[in-house]
Design a protein around this motif. Structure first.
Motif, PDB file in Angstrom:
ATOM      1  N   UNK A 220       0.844  -1.202   0.000  1.00 26.52           N
ATOM      2  CA  UNK A 220       0.000   0.000   0.000  1.00 26.52           C
ATOM      3  C   UNK A 220       0.877   1.250   0.000  1.00 26.52           C
ATOM      4  N   UNK A 221       1.918   1.238   0.836  1.00 23.68           N
ATOM      5  CA  UNK A 221       2.794   2.405   0.969  1.00 23.68           C
ATOM      6  C   UNK A 221       3.449   2.731  -0.368  1.00 23.68           C
ATOM      7  N   UNK A 222       3.845   1.710  -1.114  1.00 19.95           N
ATOM      8  CA  UNK A 222       4.484   1.942  -2.408  1.00 19.95           C
ATOM      9  C   UNK A 222       3.515   2.632  -3.369  1.00 19.95           C
ATOM     10  N   UNK A 223       2.285   2.125  -3.435  1.00 20.06           N
ATOM     11  CA  UNK A 223       1.277   2.739  -4.291  1.00 20.06           C
ATOM     12  C   UNK A 223       0.957   4.155  -3.834  1.00 20.06           C
ATOM     13  N   UNK A 224       0.912   4.333  -2.526  1.00 25.30           N
ATOM     14  CA  UNK A 224       0.612   5.628  -1.922  1.00 25.30           C
ATOM     15  C   UNK A 224       1.646   6.674  -2.336  1.00 25.30           C
ATOM     16  N   UNK A 225       2.898   6.236  -2.518  1.00 27.96           N
ATOM     17  CA  UNK A 225       3.967   7.161  -2.877  1.00 27.96           C
ATOM     18  C   UNK A 225       4.066   7.340  -4.389  1.00 27.96           C
ATOM     19  N   UNK A 226       3.099   6.788  -5.119  1.00 31.96           N
ATOM     20  CA  UNK A 226       3.018   7.062  -6.549  1.00 31.96           C
ATOM     21  C   UNK A 226       3.451   5.938  -7.463  1.00 31.96           C
ATOM     22  N   UNK A 227       3.824   4.782  -6.907  1.00 26.90           N
ATOM     23  CA  UNK A 227       4.305   3.691  -7.747  1.00 26.90           C
ATOM     24  C   UNK A 227       3.139   2.930  -8.356  1.00 26.90           C
ATOM     25  N   UNK A 228       3.229   2.662  -9.666  1.00 29.09           N
ATOM     26  CA  UNK A 228       2.230   1.832 -10.317  1.00 29.09           C
ATOM     27  C   UNK A 228       2.414   0.389  -9.846  1.00 29.09           C
TER      28      UNK A 228
ATOM     29  N   UNK B  57      -6.911   3.254  -0.802  1.00 24.68           N
ATOM     30  CA  UNK B  57      -6.724   1.824  -0.533  1.00 24.68           C
ATOM     31  C   UNK B  57      -8.075   1.114  -0.525  1.00 24.68           C
ATOM     32  N   UNK B  77      -4.575   4.615  -5.550  1.00 22.30           N
ATOM     33  CA  UNK B  77      -3.749   5.447  -4.661  1.00 22.30           C
ATOM     34  C   UNK B  77      -2.664   6.225  -5.392  1.00 22.30           C
ATOM     35  N   UNK B  78      -2.055   5.601  -6.445  1.00 21.75           N
ATOM     36  CA  UNK B  78      -0.910   6.253  -7.080  1.00 21.75           C
ATOM     37  C   UNK B  78      -1.320   7.416  -7.970  1.00 21.75           C
ATOM     38  N   UNK B  83      -0.455  11.385   0.678  1.00 20.56           N
ATOM     39  CA  UNK B  83       0.390  10.284   1.141  1.00 20.56           C
ATOM     40  C   UNK B  83      -0.006   9.936   2.572  1.00 20.56           C
ATOM     41  N   UNK B  86       1.712   5.291   8.040  1.00 21.99           N
ATOM     42  CA  UNK B  86       0.970   4.124   8.500  1.00 21.99           C
ATOM     43  C   UNK B  86       1.180   3.878   9.993  1.00 21.99           C
ATOM     44  N   UNK B  92      10.036   0.057   3.953  1.00 19.77           N
ATOM     45  CA  UNK B  92      10.500  -1.030   3.104  1.00 19.77           C
ATOM     46  C   UNK B  92      11.726  -1.663   3.766  1.00 19.77           C
ATOM     47  N   UNK B 103      12.061   7.191  -1.924  1.00 19.88           N
ATOM     48  CA  UNK B 103      11.282   6.304  -2.813  1.00 19.88           C
ATOM     49  C   UNK B 103      10.325   7.077  -3.722  1.00 19.88           C
ATOM     50  N   UNK B 107      10.375   7.240  -7.824  1.00 15.76           N
ATOM     51  CA  UNK B 107       9.222   6.905  -8.665  1.00 15.76           C
ATOM     52  C   UNK B 107       8.952   8.047  -9.642  1.00 15.76           C
ATOM     53  N   UNK B 108       9.147   9.292  -9.187  1.00 17.85           N
ATOM     54  CA  UNK B 108       8.910  10.462 -10.042  1.00 17.85           C
ATOM     55  C   UNK B 108      10.127  10.788 -10.898  1.00 17.85           C
TER      56      UNK B 108
END
Lengths: 317, 346
Positions: A220-228, B57, B77-78, B83, B86, B92, B103, B107-108
């Protein structure tokens, strides 16, 4: 606040032999531990490590070609013999097969394990674990014999491909040098198929276990930070599940390196390491060379684990 | 009214059903830009589900969620500019602290030198400078919390969601982090939506609080409003401690059957028979339990009709021996009528 006197001691049970014995073990943790581990340690040290040591020692002896006697003196002659081109061929053939089987197994196992760990409803999941384990309940020999029948020239697979008019594809595959042969049952391709089938459960289970340990909120955290989702898979899911892939490949790789039954029953007459060991210690009585051959998989596995560690495969553990 | 700024988040008729259970039930709520907004409620009240709906989510069963005027219900979410920090940090584990924080920038596709610079700035902001090379497993709970915060803030989101982020920390650290979080929020100036079941935490940090119960919002207001003027019996009971007085007893004390709540700290304990002012309420009873809490003492007083009221008194000059001796003593309770808060049948 006045304390109300209570005689807690009155509740203690009477002194008995067993009670004193438990107290003794409770106080002397080392003695309990020694007693606990005595039998497995004895077995491990004497039988397991002992035989390994005997093996190592034997590989430094050599067989006198004239007398047929084993000369019990330290020498590297046997290892020189091991490095002859014919034997190198055997080692290379086995290692390439073990690598191919491990790669194929991990590619086949990952989607299955991913589905089991992340999508399947509890009942489906239980059924899938059961289905993966089920083949292990029947003898490995029986399953290899079954594959012999499936892959034989007049076997069910050839028949089925004929029905589908795909026998041309099969013949083209069998015509390839190195992996082909007169039929699947006597080709390296057939050996590869049976190896891959046989070790697949050992690959699925550790990968599924590793994937189940990846917490949902990290994804979830990865998606939340913008990752597809695909980025999340490559950056998060796969690295976290990779120790499972390595664990599975340790099984498939080492089991292939030592096996002599599958290449003996399905495949052409070229030897694998296991078969070479069998032949040298049996018919030709060259125990030192058999021992030297056995050292090869041990060394290869050692190097494999070191490389895996260097690559950070165990970082997420 | 037409020139009102666009709210950061607008919930319009949002419901989330799990089977028959309404986790969120027809939520209508505006959260303003730059606000420290707290969703307060007991577990299972729908506050975390609400947060997950904003993060993406989870998706609402019905209704609309707007982020700065743009509909986000249905978006993954993406694709949302929010943001999350949690509850259990969700760092990670295979990456270093620096990689964790960077991270979102990776991603950007932010180039590495700039990424490293901003990671260092972010770690500075959360007071963890120089820890970029560590692994999360080498950090304490409080440090992990700060890393999670830095990771969530580095992409400069317009809204930050915090899901009980201090729940796993000990009391001292929690109080320290409350102050720091509020400071960081003022520094970065974005909207914080904070989920907690800890009413003290909610009162300390928030600009406004929404009290959740059974999937519905019971009351929205500033901490002082929520505490001083609870709308419902639930809010009065959940935020701080309240004595609820209704029915015959209310009639005896105030001359009206209207139910009301009265805070324990507003009640004074006197000797029976002491004069009662014209604007005061009074009730007589007996102290049946005394709890010495250090800063103050909490008394449980049983009234003639068998109901009990909680009263707290600061330990100004008393010692624990004095307060303990009060057990069983008959007392008269007196408080100003203006402190009574009428309660609807919530």
């Amino acid at each position: 606040m006045a304390a109300t006197p209570t005689d807690f001691g009155a509740a203690a049970p009477p002194d008995s032999f067993w009670r004193r014995l438990s107290t003794f073990f409770y106080r002397h943790k080392t003695i309990s531990l020694i007693l606990l581990l005595a039998s497995p340690l004895l077995l491990l040290v004497v039988i397991y490590l002992g035989s390994l040591a005997a093996l190592l020692v034997n590989s430094f002896f050599y067989l006198d070609g004239f007398t047929g006697q084993i000369v019990k003196q330290f020498t590297l002659k046997t290892y020189a013999q091991l490095l002859q081109p014919a034997n190198i061929d055997i080692i290379r053939r086995t290692v390439v097969m073990a690598l191919a089987v491990s790669v194929a197994d991990s590619l086949l196992a990952f989607p299955v394990a991913y589905y089991m760990a992340r999508y399947a409803a509890p009942r489906t999941k239980a059924f899938l674990y059961f289905a993966v384990l089920l083949p292990l309940w029947s003898s490995y020999l029986v399953r290899v014999y079954a594959w012999r029948l499936i892959l034989a020239q007049e076997g069910i697979l050839t028949w089925f491909l004929n029905v589908l008019h795909l026998n041309g594809v099969l013949n083209a595959l069998l015509g390839l040098p190195g992996i082909g042969g007169t039929s699947l049952g006597v080709s390296p391709l057939g050996t590869f198929i049976v190896f891959t089938y046989t070790w697949l459960p050992y690959m699925i289970l550790p990968i599924a276990a590793a994937l189940e340990r990846v917490p949902q909120n990290v994804l979830d955290a990865s998606g939340d930070l913008g990752a597809h989702p695909s980025t999340t898979f490559w950056r998060i899911t796969l690295p976290l599940a990779f120790p499972g892939v390595i664990a599975g490949s340790i099984f498939s790789f080492s089991l292939t390196l030592g096996d002599f039954i599958i290449p003996g029953m399905v495949g052409n007459s070229s030897y694998f390491i296991g078969q070479a060991v069998l032949a040298h210690q049996g018919t030709s009585g060259n125990l030192p060379l058999a021992a030297a051959f056995t050292v090869v998989p041990i060394v290869i596995m050692g190097i494999y684990l070191l490389v895996a560690r260097r690559m950070g495969a165990f970082d997420a553990l | 009214m037409s020139t009102q700024p666009v709210p950061a988040i607008r919930f319009s008729g949002v419901s989330r059903l799990f089977g028959e259970m309404k986790a969120v039930d027809n939520l209508n709520l505006d959260i303003l830009d730059g606000e420290f907004f707290t969703l307060l409620g007991p577990s299972g009240s729908g506050k975390t589900t609400t947060l997950r709906l904003v993060a993406g989510f989870d998706q609402p069963t019905s209704g609309s969620i707007q982020l700065f005027g743009q509909e986000v219900a249905g978006l993954p979410p993406y694709e949302r500019d929010v943001t999350t920090v949690f509850q259990d940090y969700a760092l990670f584990p295979h990456m270093t602290v620096g990689e964790n924080v960077g991270y979102g920038l990776m991603i950007r596709k932010v180039p590495k030198p700039e990424r490293e610079k901003r990671v260092a700035e972010m770690l500075e902001l959360v007071r963890l400078p120089g820890l970029a090379e560590r692994k999360p497993s080498q950090l304490s709970g409080g440090q992990r919390q700060r890393v999670a915060l830095a990771r969530a803030l580095i992409t400069k989101p317009r809204v930050l969601l915090l899901d009980e982020p201090l729940g796993a920390l000990d009391l001292k650290l929690r109080q320290q982090m409350q102050v720091e979080l509020k400071g960081i929020q003022e520094q970065v100036g974005i909207t914080f939506i904070y989920v907690t079941h800890d009413q003290e935490e909610a009162l300390t940090m928030s600009d406004r609080v929404a009290v959740f119960n059974l999937g519905r919002v019971e009351q929205v207001g500033s901490p002082a409003e929520i505490y001083e003027h609870p709308n419902t019996a639930f809010v009065a009971g959940f935020v701080g401690t309240s004595n609820l007085i209704s029915g015959e007893l209310a009639n005896t004390i105030t001359g009206s059957p209207q139910a009301f709540s009265i805070r324990p700290e507003k009640i004074r304990m006197c000797s029976p028979g002491d004069p009662v002012g014209a604007e005061a309420c009074a009730a007589e009873g007996k102290i049946i339990d005394v709890a010495y809490l250090g800063v103050m003492t909490r008394y449980l007083v049983e009234l003639a009709d068998g109901s009990t009221l909680t009263v707290v008194e600061q330990n100004l000059a008393t010692t624990s021996m004095d307060v303990m001796a009060a057990q069983g003593r008959p007392v008269q309770l007196i408080w100003q009528r203006e402190h009574n808060r009428p309660i609807g049948e919530g």
